[in-house]
Structure formats: C-alpha cells, structure tokens
Design a protein around this motif. Structure first.
Motif, mmCIF file in Angstrom:
data_model
loop_
_atom_site.group_PDB
_atom_site.id
_atom_site.type_symbol
_atom_site.label_atom_id
_atom_site.label_comp_id
_atom_site.label_asym_id
_atom_site.label_seq_id
_atom_site.Cartn_x
_atom_site.Cartn_y
_atom_site.Cartn_z
ATOM 1 N N ASN A 4 -18.165 20.122 -1.388
ATOM 2 C CA ASN A 4 -17.314 20.803 -0.403
ATOM 3 C C ASN A 4 -18.086 21.860 0.370
ATOM 4 O O ASN A 4 -17.784 22.137 1.543
ATOM 5 C CB ASN A 4 -16.123 21.446 -1.112
ATOM 6 C CG ASN A 4 -15.144 20.433 -1.640
ATOM 7 O OD1 ASN A 4 -15.062 19.318 -1.115
ATOM 8 N ND2 ASN A 4 -14.396 20.794 -2.677
ATOM 9 N N GLN A 5 -19.060 22.489 -0.253
ATOM 10 C CA GLN A 5 -19.852 23.499 0.437
ATOM 11 C C GLN A 5 -20.881 22.865 1.385
ATOM 12 O O GLN A 5 -21.190 23.425 2.437
ATOM 13 C CB GLN A 5 -20.574 24.387 -0.588
ATOM 14 C CG GLN A 5 -19.640 25.183 -1.481
ATOM 15 C CD GLN A 5 -18.709 26.079 -0.690
ATOM 16 O OE1 GLN A 5 -19.134 26.808 0.195
ATOM 17 N NE2 GLN A 5 -17.427 26.013 -1.010
ATOM 18 N N VAL A 6 -21.413 21.706 0.992
ATOM 19 C CA VAL A 6 -22.447 21.051 1.793
ATOM 20 C C VAL A 6 -21.846 20.297 2.983
ATOM 21 O O VAL A 6 -22.488 20.149 4.029
ATOM 22 C CB VAL A 6 -23.277 20.104 0.904
ATOM 23 C CG1 VAL A 6 -24.227 19.257 1.744
ATOM 24 C CG2 VAL A 6 -24.054 20.912 -0.125
ATOM 25 N N LYS A 7 -20.595 19.835 2.848
ATOM 26 C CA LYS A 7 -19.983 19.024 3.893
ATOM 27 C C LYS A 7 -19.968 19.733 5.255
ATOM 28 O O LYS A 7 -20.347 19.120 6.273
ATOM 29 C CB LYS A 7 -18.562 18.642 3.477
ATOM 30 C CG LYS A 7 -17.907 17.624 4.390
ATOM 31 C CD LYS A 7 -16.502 17.292 3.922
ATOM 32 C CE LYS A 7 -16.541 16.694 2.502
ATOM 33 N NZ LYS A 7 -15.173 16.325 2.047
ATOM 34 N N PRO A 8 -19.560 21.025 5.377
ATOM 35 C CA PRO A 8 -19.599 21.688 6.698
ATOM 36 C C PRO A 8 -21.010 21.807 7.258
ATOM 37 O O PRO A 8 -21.208 21.754 8.478
ATOM 38 C CB PRO A 8 -18.999 23.069 6.419
ATOM 39 C CG PRO A 8 -18.205 22.906 5.172
ATOM 40 C CD PRO A 8 -18.932 21.881 4.359
ATOM 41 N N ILE A 9 -22.004 21.962 6.365
ATOM 42 C CA ILE A 9 -23.390 22.037 6.839
ATOM 43 C C ILE A 9 -23.816 20.699 7.439
ATOM 44 O O ILE A 9 -24.504 20.647 8.468
ATOM 45 C CB ILE A 9 -24.326 22.441 5.684
ATOM 46 C CG1 ILE A 9 -23.921 23.822 5.142
ATOM 47 C CG2 ILE A 9 -25.774 22.464 6.144
ATOM 48 C CD1 ILE A 9 -24.737 24.283 3.958
ATOM 49 N N ARG A 10 -23.394 19.614 6.816
ATOM 50 C CA ARG A 10 -23.714 18.299 7.355
ATOM 51 C C ARG A 10 -23.030 18.074 8.697
ATOM 52 O O ARG A 10 -23.609 17.484 9.616
ATOM 53 C CB ARG A 10 -23.305 17.216 6.358
ATOM 54 C CG ARG A 10 -24.182 17.177 5.094
ATOM 55 C CD ARG A 10 -23.689 16.115 4.132
ATOM 56 N NE ARG A 10 -24.606 15.987 2.992
ATOM 57 C CZ ARG A 10 -24.343 15.252 1.914
ATOM 58 N NH1 ARG A 10 -23.191 14.589 1.824
ATOM 59 N NH2 ARG A 10 -25.228 15.185 0.932
ATOM 60 N N LYS A 29 -15.683 22.020 15.269
ATOM 61 C CA LYS A 29 -15.073 23.308 14.958
ATOM 62 C C LYS A 29 -15.760 23.917 13.736
ATOM 63 O O LYS A 29 -16.102 23.202 12.800
ATOM 64 C CB LYS A 29 -13.576 23.132 14.673
ATOM 65 C CG LYS A 29 -12.772 22.638 15.860
ATOM 66 C CD LYS A 29 -11.298 22.499 15.504
ATOM 67 C CE LYS A 29 -10.497 22.003 16.686
ATOM 68 N NZ LYS A 29 -9.050 21.843 16.355
ATOM 69 N N PRO A 30 -15.962 25.233 13.764
ATOM 70 C CA PRO A 30 -16.594 25.884 12.599
ATOM 71 C C PRO A 30 -15.723 25.748 11.361
ATOM 72 O O PRO A 30 -14.513 25.973 11.402
ATOM 73 C CB PRO A 30 -16.724 27.346 13.031
ATOM 74 C CG PRO A 30 -16.649 27.312 14.519
ATOM 75 C CD PRO A 30 -15.743 26.172 14.871
ATOM 76 N N GLU A 31 -16.347 25.392 10.240
ATOM 77 C CA GLU A 31 -15.642 25.252 8.970
ATOM 78 C C GLU A 31 -16.560 25.710 7.849
ATOM 79 O O GLU A 31 -17.762 25.888 8.026
ATOM 80 C CB GLU A 31 -15.218 23.795 8.730
ATOM 81 C CG GLU A 31 -14.202 23.261 9.717
ATOM 82 C CD GLU A 31 -13.864 21.808 9.442
ATOM 83 O OE1 GLU A 31 -14.556 21.192 8.586
ATOM 84 O OE2 GLU A 31 -12.941 21.277 10.076
ATOM 85 N N GLY A 32 -15.977 25.891 6.668
ATOM 86 C CA GLY A 32 -16.768 26.188 5.483
ATOM 87 C C GLY A 32 -16.859 27.668 5.175
ATOM 88 O O GLY A 32 -16.020 28.475 5.608
ATOM 89 N N ALA A 39 -23.074 30.419 11.442
ATOM 90 C CA ALA A 39 -24.089 29.545 12.019
ATOM 91 C C ALA A 39 -23.474 28.590 13.036
ATOM 92 O O ALA A 39 -24.050 28.326 14.103
ATOM 93 C CB ALA A 39 -24.804 28.758 10.921
ATOM 94 N N ALA A 40 -22.286 28.070 12.728
ATOM 95 C CA ALA A 40 -21.604 27.159 13.655
ATOM 96 C C ALA A 40 -21.204 27.877 14.935
ATOM 97 O O ALA A 40 -21.319 27.329 16.042
ATOM 98 C CB ALA A 40 -20.378 26.551 12.982
ATOM 99 N N GLN A 41 -20.721 29.119 14.835
ATOM 100 C CA GLN A 41 -20.360 29.875 16.025
ATOM 101 C C GLN A 41 -21.583 30.185 16.881
ATOM 102 O O GLN A 41 -21.511 30.154 18.118
ATOM 103 C CB GLN A 41 -19.643 31.154 15.617
ATOM 104 C CG GLN A 41 -18.257 30.915 15.037
ATOM 105 C CD GLN A 41 -17.676 32.144 14.361
ATOM 106 O OE1 GLN A 41 -18.340 33.184 14.253
ATOM 107 N NE2 GLN A 41 -16.441 32.033 13.908
#
Length: 270
Positions: A4-10, A29-32, A39-41
């Motif tokens: 679950n933590q790695v999925k948003p990074i992927r 969309k930013p998640e995680g 980092a996503a923003q």
C-alpha cells in the motif's frame, strides 16, 4: 502494508514516465503518505510550468509569423513600385523606415518574451523604495510621463526579487500606460510579507470581461486598446504576468481609482 505504501510511488513513476513521453496525465492525483503526496504535488507544479512554457513558445512562434507578415507585405509592395524609371518618393522611404522600426520593436518584444529566466540575476534583497525611484527616474529620462506618487511602509525595507526581471516587467507596464494614456502613476506598499506595486494610466482601460484575455500574448482586444503601427508586439502584460508568477506572485488588472484608466498591480512575496 508495504504494498500500500509503494503503490502511490509506482503511480507517480508511471505519471512521470507518461508525461515524458507526451501522454496525457491530467487524471493523476496525489495519494499515499505525506512525503509521497509532497513529491506528487511538486511533480504537478513542474508539469504545469513545462506546459505553460511550451504554450508560450508556441504562441510566440505564431505571433512572429503573423505580426511580422504585415510590415513585410507593405515593404514588398513598396519595393515593387520602385524601378529604374520610377525613383522612390521621400514619403515611400519614410514609410519603409517606419516599417523597419516597427519590426525591430516586435523582435525586441519577442526576445523579451522568450528570454530564459535562468539567464537573469538571482533573487537578492533590495531596498524596494530606492529600486522603484530609480526605475521611475529612468522612465522620465526616456521621455515618459511617469511618477511615483506613493510608497507605504519602511522606505529602507528590503524585498527579495530578481531585479532584472522585475525591472523588465515594470518597464513594460509603464510603457503600456503612457502608450494608451498620457501618463503613468506608480504606487507601492511594502508589507510584512509582500511587496505590492501598482501602475495606473488615464487611458480608456480594459473591459471587465477582457481582463483575463489581456494577459495572454498576441490577444486582440477591443478597438480602444488596439495596437497600431507604433505599439510593438503587444506582449507587455504577458511578460509582466510571467515575471510575477516566476516570483511566486501574481499580476492583477482592474480600473484605476485615481486616473480612471487601467490599473496593473504586481504582488510578490517579500
């Protein structure tokens, strides 16, 4: 838990890869976790800057081909009327010289608009009052009817900005003010967190429904502010808006309360 933590990074990695290949990533969309969302923003902000730069360069190339074609056509027609048995009239030569001067102004405007921000000086703390007074004095020496009518705040207070970029933006705003009106009046306020600089003219102003369009390059406005042969490339407001954004601020347009014309106001963080 780790999946679950790695999925948003992927997802972020796939979005960056797709954007690099020119694919649409508008649904990302930013998640995680907090760090991943940050980092996503940052990626989304970078994407917007790149897209804006691409749009600016495309608009500039379109404007070059469109705006330079008119004086070139006039010069071509004028040259076609000249021959061994038909020497040019003095008025024809003056008209061609005016066309060349107009093209020079357009090219200068295009170069200012396309200039890379990285080539300008780094942000530095500068006494805002002295900077603005010097800017107005330079405009007056150039024959422009400009004045600094008010400065609120500490006259010795410092603000951090890129002086070359901000000077270019304010010179464009003053040039617009004296072009469409008879004079330009500047006022400024140095607050605890921001620097506000306003420039007003006594010209016809811009209609409320055209204010957003006025900050886009190469946009044709109503006849009251239509460009003529001596009004350059029409990039002054677009350059000022880009400079304000590069400083983390914004350019605001409205009706001037003192002179009744256009009021252009740059607000940047201090």
């Amino acid at each position: 838990f780790m999946r679950n933590q790695v999925k948003p990074i992927r997802r972020l990695a796939r979005a960056a890869d797709n954007f690099g290949k020119g694919r649409d990533v508008s649904n990302f969309k930013p998640e995680g976790a907090t760090e991943v969302r940050q980092a996503a923003q940052a990626f989304m902000a970078m994407r917007e800057r790149i897209q804006r730069q691409i749009t600016q360069r495309t608009d500039m190339l379109s404007g070059v081909s469109h705006d330079l074609r008119t004086p070139l056509t006039r010069m071509k027609l004028g040259l076609s009327m000249i021959g061994p048995d038909m020497p040019p009239e003095p008025g024809d030569i003056s008209a061609m010289e005016a066309d060349i001067a107009e093209m020079n102004r357009m090219v200068d405007g295009f170069l200012d608009y396309a200039r890379d921000d990285a080539q300008d000086s780094a942000p530095q703390p500068i006494a805002a009052a002295g900077f603005l007074e010097g800017l107005v004095a330079d405009a007056q020496r150039a024959g422009q009817q400009a004045s600094l009518v008010q400065f609120e705040g500490d006259r010795d207070g410092l603000a951090t900005f890129r002086p070359d970029m901000l000077r270019r933006a304010l010179e464009n705003l003053i040039g617009n003010a004296v072009r469409y009106g008879s004079r330009a009046e500047m006022d400024a306020s140095l607050g605890p967190r921001s620097l506000r600089i306003g420039i007003e003219d006594d010209g016809p102003g811009i209609p409320e429904d055209s204010l957003d369009a006025a900050m886009r390059p190469f946009t044709r406005l109503d006849p009251s502010r239509r460009r003529n042969s001596a009004q350059g490339a029409g990039l002054g407001l677009a350059i000022a808006a880009d400079v304000a954004r590069a400083h983390g601020g914004q350019l605001r347009l409205g009706r001037g309360p003192r002179l009744g014309g256009l009021r252009a106001e740059i607000v940047i963080p201090r």
